[in-house]
Design an enzyme around this catalytic site. Structure first.
Site, PDB file in Angstrom:
ATOM      1  N   CYS A   1     104.863  19.629 118.478  1.00 22.29           N
ATOM      2  CA  CYS A   1     103.531  19.193 118.468  1.00 22.29           C
ATOM      3  C   CYS A   1     103.855  17.724 117.698  1.00 22.29           C
ATOM      4  O   CYS A   1     104.314  17.666 116.589  1.00 22.29           O
ATOM      5  CB  CYS A   1     102.415  19.910 118.001  1.00 22.29           C
ATOM      6  SG  CYS A   1     100.913  18.992 117.405  1.00 22.29           S
ATOM      7  N   GLU A   2     103.366  16.566 118.096  1.00 22.66           N
ATOM      8  CA  GLU A   2     103.387  15.380 117.466  1.00 22.66           C
ATOM      9  C   GLU A   2     102.538  15.263 116.137  1.00 22.66           C
ATOM     10  O   GLU A   2     102.793  14.319 115.496  1.00 22.66           O
ATOM     11  CB  GLU A   2     103.210  14.038 118.221  1.00 22.66           C
ATOM     12  CG  GLU A   2     101.985  13.922 118.744  1.00 22.66           C
ATOM     13  CD  GLU A   2     101.989  12.814 119.726  1.00 22.66           C
ATOM     14  OE1 GLU A   2     100.990  12.149 120.021  1.00 22.66           O
ATOM     15  OE2 GLU A   2     102.875  12.544 120.371  1.00 22.66           O
ATOM     16  N   HIS A   3     101.309  16.197 116.199  1.00 26.45           N
ATOM     17  CA  HIS A   3     100.359  15.937 115.144  1.00 26.45           C
ATOM     18  C   HIS A   3     100.812  16.722 113.879  1.00 26.45           C
ATOM     19  O   HIS A   3     100.731  16.415 112.868  1.00 26.45           O
ATOM     20  CB  HIS A   3      99.121  16.567 115.628  1.00 26.45           C
ATOM     21  CG  HIS A   3      98.383  15.784 116.641  1.00 26.45           C
ATOM     22  ND1 HIS A   3      98.119  16.385 117.922  1.00 26.45           N
ATOM     23  CD2 HIS A   3      98.645  14.530 117.002  1.00 26.45           C
ATOM     24  CE1 HIS A   3      97.766  15.503 118.796  1.00 26.45           C
ATOM     25  NE2 HIS A   3      97.973  14.144 118.502  1.00 26.45           N
ATOM     26  N   HIS A   4     101.558  17.817 114.014  1.00 24.30           N
ATOM     27  CA  HIS A   4     101.835  18.644 112.788  1.00 24.30           C
ATOM     28  C   HIS A   4     103.314  18.757 112.768  1.00 24.30           C
ATOM     29  O   HIS A   4     104.122  19.553 111.933  1.00 24.30           O
ATOM     30  CB  HIS A   4     101.199  19.815 112.770  1.00 24.30           C
ATOM     31  CG  HIS A   4      99.608  19.944 113.055  1.00 24.30           C
ATOM     32  ND1 HIS A   4      98.921  19.942 113.888  1.00 24.30           N
ATOM     33  CD2 HIS A   4      98.757  19.696 111.940  1.00 24.30           C
ATOM     34  CE1 HIS A   4      97.685  19.879 113.841  1.00 24.30           C
ATOM     35  NE2 HIS A   4      97.512  19.749 112.530  1.00 24.30           N
TER      36      HIS A   4
ATOM     37  N   HIS B 245     100.665  26.992 121.245  1.00 24.91           N
ATOM     38  CA  HIS B 245     100.919  26.229 120.149  1.00 24.91           C
ATOM     39  C   HIS B 245     100.736  26.541 118.763  1.00 24.91           C
ATOM     40  O   HIS B 245      99.795  27.244 118.477  1.00 24.91           O
ATOM     41  CB  HIS B 245      99.648  24.731 120.255  1.00 24.91           C
ATOM     42  CG  HIS B 245      99.857  24.128 121.666  1.00 24.91           C
ATOM     43  ND1 HIS B 245     100.469  22.820 121.280  1.00 24.91           N
ATOM     44  CD2 HIS B 245      99.795  24.585 122.858  1.00 24.91           C
ATOM     45  CE1 HIS B 245     100.328  22.439 122.678  1.00 24.91           C
ATOM     46  NE2 HIS B 245      99.823  23.196 123.598  1.00 24.91           N
TER      47      HIS B 245
ATOM     48  N   CYS C 190     100.622  25.195 116.059  1.00 24.35           N
ATOM     49  CA  CYS C 190      99.900  24.656 115.062  1.00 24.35           C
ATOM     50  C   CYS C 190      98.378  25.158 115.150  1.00 24.35           C
ATOM     51  O   CYS C 190      97.602  24.694 114.303  1.00 24.35           O
ATOM     52  CB  CYS C 190      99.917  23.152 115.375  1.00 24.35           C
ATOM     53  SG  CYS C 190      99.206  22.819 117.295  1.00 24.35           S
TER      54      CYS C 190
ATOM     55  N   GLN D 249     100.929  18.435 124.819  1.00 18.74           N
ATOM     56  CA  GLN D 249     101.058  19.067 126.171  1.00 18.74           C
ATOM     57  C   GLN D 249     100.732  18.041 127.422  1.00 18.74           C
ATOM     58  O   GLN D 249     101.184  17.967 128.412  1.00 18.74           O
ATOM     59  CB  GLN D 249     100.430  20.444 126.235  1.00 18.74           C
ATOM     60  CG  GLN D 249     100.638  21.015 127.495  1.00 18.74           C
ATOM     61  CD  GLN D 249     100.067  22.551 127.472  1.00 18.74           C
ATOM     62  OE1 GLN D 249      99.975  23.301 126.121  1.00 18.74           O
ATOM     63  NE2 GLN D 249      99.842  23.036 128.498  1.00 18.74           N
TER      64      GLN D 249
END
Length: 230
Positions: free
Chosen positions: A118-121, A187, A189, A159
């Site tokens: 995941c690019e956020h976390h 996910h 996250c 995703q």
């Protein structure tokens, strides 16, 4: 607990808008490797020092025996987990075969397992991709669809973006009559942090050509993916 992502439809007749096509992706996203040869990058020693800094940030003693080699191992793991940045999606699909005996139905590869980040976390999400395309005269090796999925998955992702990239690459490079992609994933996250809902599954899909324009073909694709059609 399943979270199904659907497009938002207007509730009032007066709010209806003309049906629009999905936004096109920049071909640079799937026709070449994401990292250019001339792109500046930190040295490996700098990357290892960054890992050491993060270890110190969480309160660890970076000089203790168990962590002495951790920065090196983490950077080596990054080289493996994110190798998709250095691979070219177009090269994976560039070899096709013409001996199809006039085959004119779609080709489906189901249950392609993948793991992405995941690019956020920068936490893993993992699951399965189901890919179908209707070829025009020539077909691609079945393993190439799995390789294509891995190239995009081994990058920082959402995703939704992963799903769109897979479909766009096949559509642009193979020029089929249509492409269907369904991705289901869990996910971490949201399963091991935040709301901590273990087992929640997210579904995303993208359809082009005949799959986008023909609901019956969408339905047949989904039935085969779910194993309800024999």
């Amino acid at each position: 607990m399943d979270a199904l992502i659907k497009s938002i439809r207007p509730n009032k007749p007066s709010d209806k808008q003309p049906e629009s096509r999905p936004a096109e992706l920049d071909p640079a996203e799937f026709l070449a490797a994401a990292v250019r040869a001339d792109q500046p990058r930190p040295a490996r020693a700098e990357a290892e020092q960054a890992v050491k800094t993060l270890l110190a940030y969480i309160g660890e003693n970076t000089a203790r025996e168990g962590l002495l080699d951790t920065p090196r191992r983490v950077v080596e793991a990054f080289d493996e987990l994110y190798q998709g940045y250095h691979q070219c999606p177009a090269e994976v699909l560039d070899r096709t075969f013409g001996e199809t005996a006039g085959y004119d139905d779609f080709v489906l590869v189901r249950d392609i397992e993948f793991t992405s980040q995941c690019e956020h976390h920068m936490m893993p999400f993992y699951g399965k991709a189901h890919i179908a395309y209707t070829p025009v005269e020539r077909v691609v090796g079945l393993s190439k669809l799995a390789r294509l999925t891995d190239i995009f998955a081994r990058r920082l992702q959402t995703q939704e973006h992963l799903t769109a990239q897979i479909a766009a690459a096949i559509d642009e490079i193979l020029k089929p009559r249509g492409v269907a992609v369904l991705v289901e994933a869990e996910h971490t996250c949201m399963s091991v942090r935040g709301v901590a809902k273990h087992g929640a599954t997210t579904f995303t899909s993208r359809f082009t050509g005949m799959f986008r324009d023909n609901p019956a073909e969408q339905g047949r694709f989904l039935s085969l993916v779910r194993g309800t059609q024999r």
